[in-house]
Design a protein around this motif. Structure first.
Motif, PDB file in Angstrom:
ATOM      1  N   VAL A 185       0.873  -1.175   0.000  1.00  0.00           N
ATOM      2  CA  VAL A 185       0.000   0.000   0.000  1.00  0.00           C
ATOM      3  C   VAL A 185       0.916   1.232   0.000  1.00  0.00           C
ATOM      4  O   VAL A 185       1.453   1.606   1.041  1.00  0.00           O
ATOM      5  CB  VAL A 185      -0.940   0.003   1.230  1.00  0.00           C
ATOM      6  CG1 VAL A 185      -1.789   1.268   1.251  1.00  0.00           C
ATOM      7  CG2 VAL A 185      -1.815  -1.243   1.231  1.00  0.00           C
ATOM      8  N   PRO A 186       1.128   1.833  -1.170  1.00  0.00           N
ATOM      9  CA  PRO A 186       2.106   2.920  -1.266  1.00  0.00           C
ATOM     10  C   PRO A 186       1.765   4.130  -0.409  1.00  0.00           C
ATOM     11  O   PRO A 186       2.660   4.783   0.114  1.00  0.00           O
ATOM     12  CB  PRO A 186       2.124   3.274  -2.753  1.00  0.00           C
ATOM     13  CG  PRO A 186       0.924   2.653  -3.342  1.00  0.00           C
ATOM     14  CD  PRO A 186       0.489   1.544  -2.442  1.00  0.00           C
ATOM     15  N   THR A 187       0.487   4.436  -0.259  1.00  0.00           N
ATOM     16  CA  THR A 187       0.125   5.608   0.549  1.00  0.00           C
ATOM     17  C   THR A 187       0.563   5.442   2.002  1.00  0.00           C
ATOM     18  O   THR A 187       0.929   6.412   2.649  1.00  0.00           O
ATOM     19  CB  THR A 187      -1.389   5.884   0.492  1.00  0.00           C
ATOM     20  OG1 THR A 187      -2.090   4.706   0.887  1.00  0.00           O
ATOM     21  CG2 THR A 187      -1.824   6.320  -0.894  1.00  0.00           C
ATOM     22  N   MET A 188       0.534   4.219   2.502  1.00  0.00           N
ATOM     23  CA  MET A 188       0.965   3.987   3.871  1.00  0.00           C
ATOM     24  C   MET A 188       2.465   4.224   4.013  1.00  0.00           C
ATOM     25  O   MET A 188       2.915   4.861   4.962  1.00  0.00           O
ATOM     26  CB  MET A 188       0.593   2.564   4.300  1.00  0.00           C
ATOM     27  CG  MET A 188       0.937   2.272   5.724  1.00  0.00           C
ATOM     28  SD  MET A 188       0.086   3.409   6.826  1.00  0.00           S
ATOM     29  CE  MET A 188       0.008   2.409   8.266  1.00  0.00           C
ATOM     30  N   LEU A 189       3.247   3.733   3.061  1.00  0.00           N
ATOM     31  CA  LEU A 189       4.691   3.948   3.113  1.00  0.00           C
ATOM     32  C   LEU A 189       5.025   5.435   2.981  1.00  0.00           C
ATOM     33  O   LEU A 189       5.932   5.941   3.640  1.00  0.00           O
ATOM     34  CB  LEU A 189       5.392   3.141   2.020  1.00  0.00           C
ATOM     35  CG  LEU A 189       5.279   1.629   2.140  1.00  0.00           C
ATOM     36  CD1 LEU A 189       6.058   0.948   1.017  1.00  0.00           C
ATOM     37  CD2 LEU A 189       5.738   1.131   3.490  1.00  0.00           C
ATOM     38  N   GLU A 190       4.278   6.144   2.138  1.00  0.00           N
ATOM     39  CA  GLU A 190       4.476   7.590   1.993  1.00  0.00           C
ATOM     40  C   GLU A 190       4.200   8.306   3.307  1.00  0.00           C
ATOM     41  O   GLU A 190       4.949   9.192   3.703  1.00  0.00           O
ATOM     42  CB  GLU A 190       3.577   8.136   0.887  1.00  0.00           C
ATOM     43  CG  GLU A 190       3.976   7.700  -0.494  1.00  0.00           C
ATOM     44  CD  GLU A 190       2.901   7.969  -1.542  1.00  0.00           C
ATOM     45  OE1 GLU A 190       1.870   8.614  -1.227  1.00  0.00           O
ATOM     46  OE2 GLU A 190       3.084   7.514  -2.678  1.00  0.00           O
ATOM     47  N   ARG A 191       3.146   7.909   3.987  1.00  0.00           N
ATOM     48  CA  ARG A 191       2.803   8.554   5.261  1.00  0.00           C
ATOM     49  C   ARG A 191       3.863   8.289   6.326  1.00  0.00           C
ATOM     50  O   ARG A 191       4.219   9.182   7.087  1.00  0.00           O
ATOM     51  CB  ARG A 191       1.422   8.111   5.712  1.00  0.00           C
ATOM     52  CG  ARG A 191       0.317   8.789   4.928  1.00  0.00           C
ATOM     53  CD  ARG A 191      -1.053   8.285   5.328  1.00  0.00           C
ATOM     54  NE  ARG A 191      -2.117   9.058   4.748  1.00  0.00           N
ATOM     55  CZ  ARG A 191      -2.558   8.920   3.497  1.00  0.00           C
ATOM     56  NH1 ARG A 191      -2.000   8.041   2.699  1.00  0.00           N
ATOM     57  NH2 ARG A 191      -3.551   9.657   3.054  1.00  0.00           N
ATOM     58  N   LEU A 192       4.367   7.063   6.367  1.00  0.00           N
ATOM     59  CA  LEU A 192       5.431   6.761   7.330  1.00  0.00           C
ATOM     60  C   LEU A 192       6.676   7.569   7.001  1.00  0.00           C
ATOM     61  O   LEU A 192       7.362   8.058   7.903  1.00  0.00           O
ATOM     62  CB  LEU A 192       5.736   5.265   7.338  1.00  0.00           C
ATOM     63  CG  LEU A 192       4.640   4.363   7.893  1.00  0.00           C
ATOM     64  CD1 LEU A 192       5.063   2.907   7.790  1.00  0.00           C
ATOM     65  CD2 LEU A 192       4.296   4.729   9.328  1.00  0.00           C
ATOM     66  N   SER A 193       6.961   7.726   5.721  1.00  0.00           N
ATOM     67  CA  SER A 193       8.100   8.528   5.304  1.00  0.00           C
ATOM     68  C   SER A 193       7.904   9.987   5.710  1.00  0.00           C
ATOM     69  O   SER A 193       8.837  10.645   6.177  1.00  0.00           O
ATOM     70  CB  SER A 193       8.276   8.417   3.793  1.00  0.00           C
ATOM     71  OG  SER A 193       9.317   9.233   3.359  1.00  0.00           O
ATOM     72  N   GLU A 194       6.684  10.495   5.562  1.00  0.00           N
ATOM     73  CA  GLU A 194       6.383  11.874   5.948  1.00  0.00           C
ATOM     74  C   GLU A 194       6.604  12.097   7.436  1.00  0.00           C
ATOM     75  O   GLU A 194       7.111  13.137   7.846  1.00  0.00           O
ATOM     76  CB  GLU A 194       4.939  12.225   5.591  1.00  0.00           C
ATOM     77  CG  GLU A 194       4.683  12.361   4.111  1.00  0.00           C
ATOM     78  CD  GLU A 194       3.195  12.446   3.777  1.00  0.00           C
ATOM     79  OE1 GLU A 194       2.351  12.507   4.709  1.00  0.00           O
ATOM     80  OE2 GLU A 194       2.872  12.441   2.582  1.00  0.00           O
ATOM     81  N   VAL A 195       6.232  11.123   8.237  1.00  0.00           N
ATOM     82  CA  VAL A 195       6.385  11.247   9.679  1.00  0.00           C
ATOM     83  C   VAL A 195       7.861  11.409  10.041  1.00  0.00           C
ATOM     84  O   VAL A 195       8.215  12.168  10.934  1.00  0.00           O
ATOM     85  CB  VAL A 195       5.795  10.017  10.413  1.00  0.00           C
ATOM     86  CG1 VAL A 195       6.205   9.988  11.872  1.00  0.00           C
ATOM     87  CG2 VAL A 195       4.288  10.020  10.300  1.00  0.00           C
ATOM     88  N   LEU A 196       8.729  10.698   9.325  1.00  0.00           N
ATOM     89  CA  LEU A 196      10.151  10.712   9.639  1.00  0.00           C
ATOM     90  C   LEU A 196      10.935  11.809   8.936  1.00  0.00           C
ATOM     91  O   LEU A 196      12.108  12.006   9.223  1.00  0.00           O
ATOM     92  CB  LEU A 196      10.771   9.352   9.297  1.00  0.00           C
ATOM     93  CG  LEU A 196      10.251   8.174  10.111  1.00  0.00           C
ATOM     94  CD1 LEU A 196      10.914   6.902   9.638  1.00  0.00           C
ATOM     95  CD2 LEU A 196      10.484   8.398  11.597  1.00  0.00           C
ATOM     96  N   SER A 197      10.300  12.537   8.036  1.00  0.00           N
ATOM     97  CA  SER A 197      11.030  13.557   7.291  1.00  0.00           C
ATOM     98  C   SER A 197      11.304  14.778   8.169  1.00  0.00           C
ATOM     99  O   SER A 197      10.605  15.043   9.145  1.00  0.00           O
ATOM    100  CB  SER A 197      10.255  13.975   6.040  1.00  0.00           C
ATOM    101  OG  SER A 197       9.085  14.668   6.400  1.00  0.00           O
ATOM    102  N   ILE A 198      12.344  15.484   7.799  1.00  0.00           N
ATOM    103  CA  ILE A 198      12.698  16.721   8.497  1.00  0.00           C
ATOM    104  C   ILE A 198      12.390  17.863   7.556  1.00  0.00           C
ATOM    105  O   ILE A 198      12.941  17.943   6.458  1.00  0.00           O
ATOM    106  CB  ILE A 198      14.188  16.721   8.901  1.00  0.00           C
ATOM    107  CG1 ILE A 198      14.454  15.581   9.868  1.00  0.00           C
ATOM    108  CG2 ILE A 198      14.587  18.064   9.487  1.00  0.00           C
ATOM    109  CD1 ILE A 198      15.901  15.400  10.244  1.00  0.00           C
TER     110      ILE A 198
END
Length: 120
Positions: A99-112
């Motif tokens: 589910v790409p949207t889930m991976l994108e959201r997790l990436s967003e959480v960790l982004s600076i």
């Protein structure tokens, strides 16, 4: 039968460095990261994502491990319940996709965010 995405894929978070996330969002993010805390599940996610066409059927996944079918099914269930993968039965086979949207959201959480102070 159309692909269905778990409600967990609805996580929407600001980066941790931008502002604190709420209790509910933190719980949902923690479930996803907990699902990824096992090397077998990380490898399963990678195998599914890198499979031609973006889908893999369960026998392809089982063959890649020295584990029993029920053990692989357990790990797939954990990933599915965390919203990281979706699945669909087609005849006697079960196909899985990321589910790409889930991976994108997790990436967003960790982004600076740009301009944030990053320290080591």
């Amino acid at each position: 039968m159309a692909k269905q995405v778990s409600s967990r894929a609805e996580i929407c978070c600001m980066p941790l460095a931008a502002e604190p996330i709420g209790v509910d969002q933190a719980g949902e993010v923690a479930i996803a990261f907990k699902a990824l805390s096992d090397p077998v599940r990380v490898r399963l996610l990678s195998l599914i994502a890198s499979h031609p066409g973006g889908e893999a059927y369960v026998n392809n996944l089982i063959a890649a491990f020295d584990l029993t079918g029920p053990t692989i099914s357990h790990h797939l269930r954990v990933l599915r319940e965390a919203g990281l993968i979706g699945c669909q039965r087609r005849g006697t086979w079960v196909y899985y996709w990321v589910v790409p949207t889930m991976l994108e959201r997790l990436s967003e959480v960790l982004s600076i965010p740009a301009g944030s102070r990053a320290t080591d």
